[in-house]
Design a protein around this motif. Structure first.
Motif, short mmCIF file in Angstrom:
data_model
loop_
_atom_site.label_atom_id
_atom_site.label_comp_id
_atom_site.label_asym_id
_atom_site.label_seq_id
_atom_site.Cartn_x
_atom_site.Cartn_y
_atom_site.Cartn_z
N PRO A 134 22.39 53.52 21.77
CA PRO A 134 23.07 52.31 21.59
C PRO A 134 21.90 51.26 21.29
N THR A 135 20.84 51.17 22.05
CA THR A 135 19.92 50.28 21.98
C THR A 135 18.75 50.48 21.38
N HIS A 136 18.24 51.72 21.02
CA HIS A 136 16.99 52.30 20.22
C HIS A 136 15.95 52.17 20.97
N GLU A 137 16.02 51.94 22.47
CA GLU A 137 14.87 51.70 23.66
C GLU A 137 14.32 53.34 23.71
N PHE A 138 13.13 53.42 23.95
CA PHE A 138 12.73 54.71 24.86
C PHE A 138 12.56 54.30 26.13
N ARG A 139 13.24 55.37 26.78
CA ARG A 139 13.42 55.42 28.10
C ARG A 139 12.80 56.56 29.04
N LEU A 140 12.59 56.34 30.24
CA LEU A 140 11.99 57.42 30.92
C LEU A 140 13.09 57.78 32.12
N TRP A 158 7.23 64.92 47.22
CA TRP A 158 6.54 64.84 48.77
C TRP A 158 7.06 63.39 49.49
N TYR A 159 7.80 62.65 48.65
CA TYR A 159 8.54 61.52 49.31
C TYR A 159 9.64 61.91 50.13
N LEU A 160 10.44 62.62 49.41
CA LEU A 160 11.68 63.21 49.74
C LEU A 160 11.68 63.68 51.08
N TYR A 161 10.68 64.71 51.10
CA TYR A 161 10.62 65.62 52.38
C TYR A 161 9.67 64.63 53.67
N ASP A 162 8.86 63.90 53.15
CA ASP A 162 8.22 63.22 54.31
C ASP A 162 8.68 61.78 54.89
N ASP A 163 9.91 61.37 54.11
CA ASP A 163 10.79 60.24 54.31
C ASP A 163 9.68 58.95 54.32
N GLN A 164 8.85 58.99 53.34
CA GLN A 164 7.96 57.90 52.92
C GLN A 164 8.43 57.38 51.51
N LEU A 165 9.47 56.89 51.53
CA LEU A 165 10.15 56.29 50.11
C LEU A 165 9.71 54.92 49.63
N PRO A 166 8.54 54.70 48.80
CA PRO A 166 8.28 53.52 48.47
C PRO A 166 9.16 52.68 47.60
N TYR A 167 8.83 51.72 46.92
CA TYR A 167 9.61 50.87 46.21
C TYR A 167 10.98 50.56 46.67
N ASP A 168 12.20 50.67 46.12
CA ASP A 168 13.35 50.42 46.92
C ASP A 168 14.36 51.68 46.77
N VAL A 169 13.69 52.73 46.49
CA VAL A 169 14.49 54.01 46.43
C VAL A 169 15.18 54.29 47.94
N GLN A 170 14.74 53.55 48.84
CA GLN A 170 15.79 53.80 50.27
C GLN A 170 16.98 53.47 50.04
N ASN A 171 17.32 52.70 49.34
CA ASN A 171 18.68 52.16 48.76
C ASN A 171 19.64 52.98 48.16
N GLY A 172 19.01 54.26 47.61
CA GLY A 172 19.85 55.11 47.13
C GLY A 172 18.90 56.06 46.27
N LEU A 173 19.11 57.50 46.77
CA LEU A 173 18.25 58.59 46.20
C LEU A 173 18.59 58.85 44.91
N GLY A 174 19.37 58.42 43.96
CA GLY A 174 19.80 58.88 42.77
C GLY A 174 18.90 58.75 41.79
N SER A 175 19.13 58.71 40.49
CA SER A 175 17.91 58.72 39.56
C SER A 175 17.72 57.26 38.99
N TYR A 176 16.67 57.13 38.35
CA TYR A 176 16.31 55.78 37.97
C TYR A 176 16.02 55.83 36.48
N VAL A 177 15.97 54.96 35.91
CA VAL A 177 15.81 54.63 34.21
C VAL A 177 14.72 53.67 34.25
N PHE A 178 13.71 53.94 33.47
CA PHE A 178 12.68 52.78 33.12
C PHE A 178 12.57 52.49 31.51
#
Length: 392
Positions: free
Chosen positions: A164-170, A177-197
């Motif tokens: 729809p936008t012709h943007e390239f996304r990741l 290692w963050y999932l199992y060490d409970d050391q989540l940076p950024y704001d992923v503590q608010n939701g462990l789902g997927s992210y798009v950049f």
């Protein structure tokens, strides 16, 4: 070989014709849109008549999608310095006659520890020191580090173009290692789902949902087919009969049924159909194709008996367990087998077509469709460069 006289060239130019070296002039429409558009990128990159965006898009559309290899060139002291070649395995009819031409590098990186992580429309995502991600075009030698993601603790699941936008996304997911060490940076503590950049947007990664897809972080690469991303899901002690699909338009996940096969199957395209290659770990591979996409109906297509006995006789230094890549060209199914310092090319009948001896050559399970098309997101990324490090 003689060239045309200057007067003939001038006459051809005024008549809207392009003179061909040593031959008669042809109409520009034929020279550009029937001949030049079919040539490899390096053969047309210096031609001024092919610099328009319309031509570059048509040229990209006509390029073959080739299985991608990486070739390590390690220093004599055995250190991790050296370099790495980006090699699309080329089996076009005009190239097959010269075996050394099938392993031509389209780009060389200045460090052997770079990893090729994702591919889309001729662009590659690579990772290096501390798994930091970068985007590059090996043909135009454009490169940009994705510094906005440094240290955020994400694992790359794939790259795609959002139609729809012709943007390239990741597509991103918190690293293991963050999932199992409970050391989540950024704001992923608010939701462990997927992210798009979105590349070049200047915006941070965007959370797209809470669906648990952490099983994907153990799969080496995704497969991009008809604009969507696919992963064959792996199971420990039982055959797997499931594929994860990411719809890149709605940016949502779903699962689809697949034939039950052991281990992880390789996904590829054959005859415009999603296809699957399963290796039994010894002497044969099975090929399945999805003939009805809506009903998720799979059909068993081939069993390729690998020429293990022939290889044993002709090549003493090989391991009988192979890295396997299945690929489809206009003339049918082909299989690449990697064993120690050898790469073997096998046809659908199990016949050994060619062999290549090279140290440090490995399949990536990625595909490259080379392109000369420029993208506006490159200059928008801080650190963007061309014809500079890490290309050499």
């Amino acid at each position: 070989m003689s060239s045309l006289p200057a007067a003939t060239k001038a006459k051809a130019a005024t008549a809207g014709l392009t003179p061909l070296h040593g031959g008669l002039p042809v109409p520009d429409e034929i020279a550009i849109w029937e001949i030049l558009v079919r040539l490899p990128p390096k053969a047309v990159v210096r031609c001024r008549a092919t610099s328009t965006r319309d031509f570059l898009l048509a040229h990209h559309a006509g390029q073959p999608t080739l299985p991608l290899l990486r070739g390590y060139n390690i220093c004599g002291d055995g250190s991790e310095r050296g370099s790495q070649d980006i090699i699309p395995f080329d089996h076009q009819a005009g190239v097959a006659a010269a075996a050394d031409q099938q392993l031509l590098s389209v780009g060389r990186l200045s460090n052997a520890i770079f990893f090729l992580r994702a591919s889309c429309d001729g662009l590659l995502v690579i990772s290096g020191y501390k798994s930091n991600l970068s985007i590059c075009n090996p043909v135009t030698r454009q490169y940009a580090p994705i510094q906005q993601l440094d240290g955020l603790g994400f694992n790359l699941l794939g790259m795609y173009r959002h139609s729809p936008t012709h943007e390239f996304r990741l597509l991103l997911y918190p690293a293991a290692w963050y999932l199992y060490d409970d050391q989540l940076p950024y704001d992923v503590q608010n939701g462990l789902g997927s992210y798009v950049f979105t590349l070049g947007s200047g915006q941070p990664p965007r959370h797209i949902g809470l669906q648990d897809v952490k099983e994907l972080i153990w799969i080496h690469v995704s497969f991009l087919f008809r604009g969507n991303l696919y992963w064959h899901l792996w199971r420990d002690n039982s055959p797997s009969d499931m594929i994860m699909v990411f719809d890149t338009t709605s940016e949502s996940f779903r699962k689809m049924r697949a034939p039950a096969v052991p281990g992880v199957a390789n996904l590829f395209e054959m005859g415009d159909m999603l296809s699957m290659c399963s290796y039994n770990g010894a002497t044969a591979i099975d090929i399945w194709v999805m003939e009805d996409y809506e009903r998720e109906t799979w059909t068993f297509k081939y069993r390729v008996e690998l020429p293990v006995a022939d290889i044993k006789v002709r090549f003493a230094d090989f391991d009988s367990r192979f890295w396997v890549v299945a690929a489809s060209w206009d003339d049918g199914l082909h299989v690449l087998l990697k064993s120690r310092e050898w790469l073997f090319h096998v046809d659908v009948n199990g016949k050994l077509v060619a062999s290549f001896h090279r140290t440090g050559l490995f399949p990536t399970y990625l595909w490259l469709k080379q392109t000369l098309v420029s993208h506006t997101f490159f200059p928008a990324i801080n650190g963007h460069d061309m014809n500079a490090s890490p290309f050499i």
